[in-house]
Design a protein around this motif. Structure first.
Motif, PDB file in Angstrom:
ATOM      1  N   ASP A  93      10.334   6.684  -6.094  1.00 51.83           N
ATOM      2  CA  ASP A  93       9.438   5.920  -5.242  1.00 51.83           C
ATOM      3  C   ASP A  93       9.876   4.460  -5.295  1.00 51.83           C
ATOM      4  O   ASP A  93      10.422   3.996  -6.295  1.00 51.83           O
ATOM      5  N   SER A 101      -0.817  -1.395  -7.258  1.00 48.79           N
ATOM      6  CA  SER A 101      -1.856  -0.778  -8.105  1.00 48.79           C
ATOM      7  C   SER A 101      -1.723  -1.178  -9.565  1.00 48.79           C
ATOM      8  O   SER A 101      -2.651  -0.960 -10.339  1.00 48.79           O
ATOM      9  N   ASP A 147       7.651   0.027   1.287  1.00 50.33           N
ATOM     10  CA  ASP A 147       6.555  -0.010   2.261  1.00 50.33           C
ATOM     11  C   ASP A 147       5.343  -0.710   1.654  1.00 50.33           C
ATOM     12  O   ASP A 147       5.313  -1.046   0.478  1.00 50.33           O
ATOM     13  N   CYS A 149       1.262   0.052   1.190  1.00 43.40           N
ATOM     14  CA  CYS A 149       0.203   1.058   1.284  1.00 43.40           C
ATOM     15  C   CYS A 149      -1.140   0.352   1.154  1.00 43.40           C
ATOM     16  O   CYS A 149      -1.415  -0.282   0.146  1.00 43.40           O
ATOM     17  N   GLY A 217       0.064   6.273   2.134  1.00 42.61           N
ATOM     18  CA  GLY A 217      -1.234   5.683   2.426  1.00 42.61           C
ATOM     19  C   GLY A 217      -2.398   6.615   2.235  1.00 42.61           C
ATOM     20  O   GLY A 217      -3.508   6.351   2.691  1.00 42.61           O
ATOM     21  N   ALA A 219      -4.336   9.798  -0.546  1.00 41.48           N
ATOM     22  CA  ALA A 219      -4.616  10.017  -1.981  1.00 41.48           C
ATOM     23  C   ALA A 219      -4.899   8.678  -2.656  1.00 41.48           C
ATOM     24  O   ALA A 219      -4.436   8.391  -3.750  1.00 41.48           O
ATOM     25  N   VAL A 220      -5.636   7.860  -1.927  1.00 38.94           N
ATOM     26  CA  VAL A 220      -6.039   6.550  -2.460  1.00 38.94           C
ATOM     27  C   VAL A 220      -7.567   6.470  -2.500  1.00 38.94           C
ATOM     28  O   VAL A 220      -8.156   5.417  -2.322  1.00 38.94           O
ATOM     29  N   MET A 247       2.766  11.955  -0.254  1.00 32.53           N
ATOM     30  CA  MET A 247       2.914  11.191  -1.495  1.00 32.53           C
ATOM     31  C   MET A 247       1.614  11.146  -2.307  1.00 32.53           C
ATOM     32  O   MET A 247       0.548  10.887  -1.790  1.00 32.53           O
ATOM     33  N   MET A 270      -1.682  14.237 -11.588  1.00 35.82           N
ATOM     34  CA  MET A 270      -2.818  15.008 -12.111  1.00 35.82           C
ATOM     35  C   MET A 270      -2.472  16.008 -13.199  1.00 35.82           C
ATOM     36  O   MET A 270      -3.056  15.990 -14.285  1.00 35.82           O
ATOM     37  N   ARG A 273      -1.276  14.019 -16.352  1.00 32.84           N
ATOM     38  CA  ARG A 273      -2.319  13.123 -16.881  1.00 32.84           C
ATOM     39  C   ARG A 273      -3.514  13.938 -17.399  1.00 32.84           C
ATOM     40  O   ARG A 273      -4.021  13.698 -18.495  1.00 32.84           O
TER      41      ARG A 273
HETATM   42  C1  LIG Z   1      -4.290  11.205  -8.243  1.00 33.92           C
HETATM   43  O1  LIG Z   1      -3.476  10.176  -8.829  1.00 33.92           O
HETATM   44  C2  LIG Z   1      -3.974   8.888  -8.556  1.00 33.92           C
HETATM   45  O2  LIG Z   1      -3.822   8.642  -7.160  1.00 33.92           O
HETATM   46  C3  LIG Z   1      -2.621   7.956  -6.929  1.00 33.92           C
HETATM   47  C4  LIG Z   1      -1.749   8.955  -6.237  1.00 33.92           C
HETATM   48  N1  LIG Z   1      -1.812   8.634  -4.843  1.00 33.92           N
HETATM   49  C5  LIG Z   1      -0.790   8.053  -4.213  1.00 33.92           C
HETATM   50  N2  LIG Z   1      -0.855   7.668  -2.922  1.00 33.92           N
HETATM   51  C6  LIG Z   1       0.340   7.084  -2.644  1.00 33.92           C
HETATM   52  C7  LIG Z   1       0.802   6.444  -1.490  1.00 33.92           C
HETATM   53  C8  LIG Z   1       2.088   5.875  -1.497  1.00 33.92           C
HETATM   54  C9  LIG Z   1       2.592   5.143  -0.356  1.00 33.92           C
HETATM   55  O3  LIG Z   1       1.924   4.991   0.686  1.00 33.92           O
HETATM   56  N3  LIG Z   1       3.825   4.593  -0.445  1.00 33.92           N
HETATM   57  C10 LIG Z   1       4.600   4.736  -1.562  1.00 33.92           C
HETATM   58  N4  LIG Z   1       5.831   4.159  -1.583  1.00 33.92           N
HETATM   59  N5  LIG Z   1       4.179   5.424  -2.640  1.00 33.92           N
HETATM   60  C11 LIG Z   1       2.923   5.988  -2.642  1.00 33.92           C
HETATM   61  C12 LIG Z   1       2.456   6.648  -3.792  1.00 33.92           C
HETATM   62  C13 LIG Z   1       1.156   7.183  -3.801  1.00 33.92           C
HETATM   63  N6  LIG Z   1       0.416   7.803  -4.778  1.00 33.92           N
HETATM   64  C14 LIG Z   1      -2.070   7.514  -8.219  1.00 33.92           C
HETATM   65  O4  LIG Z   1      -1.993   6.084  -8.174  1.00 33.92           O
HETATM   66  C15 LIG Z   1      -3.031   5.538  -9.012  1.00 33.92           C
HETATM   67  C16 LIG Z   1      -2.368   4.858 -10.184  1.00 33.92           C
HETATM   68  C17 LIG Z   1      -3.888   4.605  -8.187  1.00 33.92           C
HETATM   69  O5  LIG Z   1      -3.831   6.659  -9.457  1.00 33.92           O
HETATM   70  C18 LIG Z   1      -3.112   7.866  -9.229  1.00 33.92           C
END
Ligand SMILES: CO[C@@H]1O[C@H](CNc2nc3cc4c(=O)[nH]c(N)nc4cc3[nH]2)[C@H]2OC(C)(C)O[C@@H]12
Length: 373
Positions: A93, A101, A147, A149, A217, A219-220, A247, A270, A273
């Motif tokens: 990534d 974050s 990018d 997000c 963008g 899983a946020v 992602m 998940m 962790r």
């Molecule tokens: C369930 O685990 C929590 O949820 C986040 C995972 N969700 C996530 N969505 C993403 C979006 C992007 C994106 O738009 N662009 C790039 N380059 N990488 C990304 C990586 C991503 N991972 C983990 O991230 C935290 C640390 C907030 O908790 C975890």
């Protein structure tokens, strides 16, 4: 073995796809789950164990590795595969998401992001060009564009600003990637929860020469129905002959519902962790082994599992290890959970191949209602 990067679509079952990515480092069977190996390790697992579970590819992070041990140092030591003794495929990534974050004092502008390390406060800059340079130094097989997000919920205006910036950064990332035989650069669809922006982003990226398309963008923190609606929105605009990577996703249900809608690749912290926090994913659902109800239960988690950690240890013992915060507890439950996620994807691949994906989805979900027993 092939010397170029190629995606082959082998079968379809409704929206679900069976495929294979081939690179000089081997095949990636899709739908695929990528264990997260943030700091050049899938936490609490040996690389050989990860491979035995059926993982064809693991994920690394520019943000963490640029801070520690440093991309140039990894390159001097022979690259990330050699460094972590993982000779199979690696996807990295690009760092933008982790900066937003994790890092402190972030300043984002047209050129990129400057920030302070969450480890020692040192100052750093990431641009599309530097992110792609780091991924090349690491020797990554699949390199993600740089990018931005946005967090959800956000305004249409904010989502539009970040989506357009990400498109400009996509052009710069793709140019900086250049031509690396056997490797691919993936674009990342942005646009928040806005259908019009998601479609515009997907269409613009589809016209650029990316080896695969990621949906970012998500899983946020948004509800699953919003995530699935965005997948359904973009799917008609993603090239079907290229891999589709969602992602950061997700729960077992997220994975199965997204496969049904045309997603080929996933990564999520998940299973690893949760394992470190005493949670076990089983065929019957998620179990919290801290719970006293397991204290005298002599049964293994799943006697039918091919994973020794799920088959050869009692729930009472796992409960004891978790209660004592023993390292072996983290190791065994990480093993259980990654085995579950890999088996879930292997079952999906087999079901798509047999044209019975919907039955598979129903059967897996039916098991979950039996509360982990
Ligand atoms: C369930 O685990 C929590 O949820 C986040 C995972 N969700 C996530 N969505 C993403 C979006 C992007 C994106 O738009 N662009 C790039 N380059 N990488 C990304 C990586 C991503 N991972 C983990 O991230 C935290 C640390 C907030 O908790 C975890």
């Amino acid at each position: 073995m092939t010397d170029d990067f190629r995606f082959t679509l082998r079968a379809r079952d409704g929206g679900a796809r069976l495929g294979e990515i081939s690179t000089p480092r081997g095949a990636i069977r899709t739908p695929a789950f990528m264990p997260v190996g943030t700091a050049a390790t899938v936490k609490a697992m040996y690389p050989g164990q990860v491979r035995e579970l059926g993982a064809d590819v693991v994920l690394g992070n520019v943000y963490h590795l640029m801070l520690r041990p440093g991309a140039e140092r990894v390159a001097e030591l022979g690259g990330l595969h050699k460094f972590m003794n993982w000779p199979h495929n690696i996807l990295t990534d690009s760092g933008g998401f982790q900066v937003m974050s994790l890092a402190k004092l972030r300043k984002l502008d047209e050129n990129g992001v400057t920030f302070q390390s969450h480890i020692d406060g040192s100052r750093h800059q990431l641009t599309p060009e530097r992110s792609m340079e780091i991924q090349r130094l690491l020797g990554s097989d699949i390199q993600m564009q740089f990018d931005e997000c946005v967090k959800l919920p956000c305004s249409h205006e904010e989502a539009e600003r970040a989506m357009r910036l990400s498109l400009r950064w996509a052009e710069r990332s793709r140019k900086a990637f250049g031509e690396q035989p056997g490797r691919a650069c993936f674009g990342i669809v942005q646009g928040g929860a806005e259908r019009d922006l998601r479609i515009e982003s997907a269409r613009a990226l589809a016209d650029m020469d990316f080896g695969g398309m990621a949906v970012g963008g998500l899983a946020v923190g948004e509800p699953q129905e919003v995530m699935l609606a965005m997948i359904e929105t973009v799917m008609p605009h993603l090239p079907e002959h290229k891999p589709h990577y969602l992602m950061g996703v997700g729960t077992p249900d997220d994975l199965l519902q997204s496969v049904k809608r045309g997603i080929d690749m996933f990564d999520c912290v998940m299973p690893t962790r949760a394992g470190r926090h005493g949670l076990a994913y089983t065929r019957w659902g998620k179990l919290n082994l801290k719970n006293a109800r397991h204290a005298e239960d002599p049964r293994p988690l799943d006697p039918t599992s091919s994973c020794p950690a799920a088959r050869d240890y009692s729930r009472a013992y796992l409960h004891h290890l978790v209660r004592c915060q023993e390292i072996l507890g983290m190791m065994l439950l990480t093993w259980v959970n990654l085995a579950y996620y890999q088996d879930l994807m292997a079952g999906a691949r087999e079901a798509i191949s047999a044209g019975r994906y919907d039955d598979y989805l129903a059967q897996v979900k039916d098991n979950w209602t039996r509360d982990g027993e």
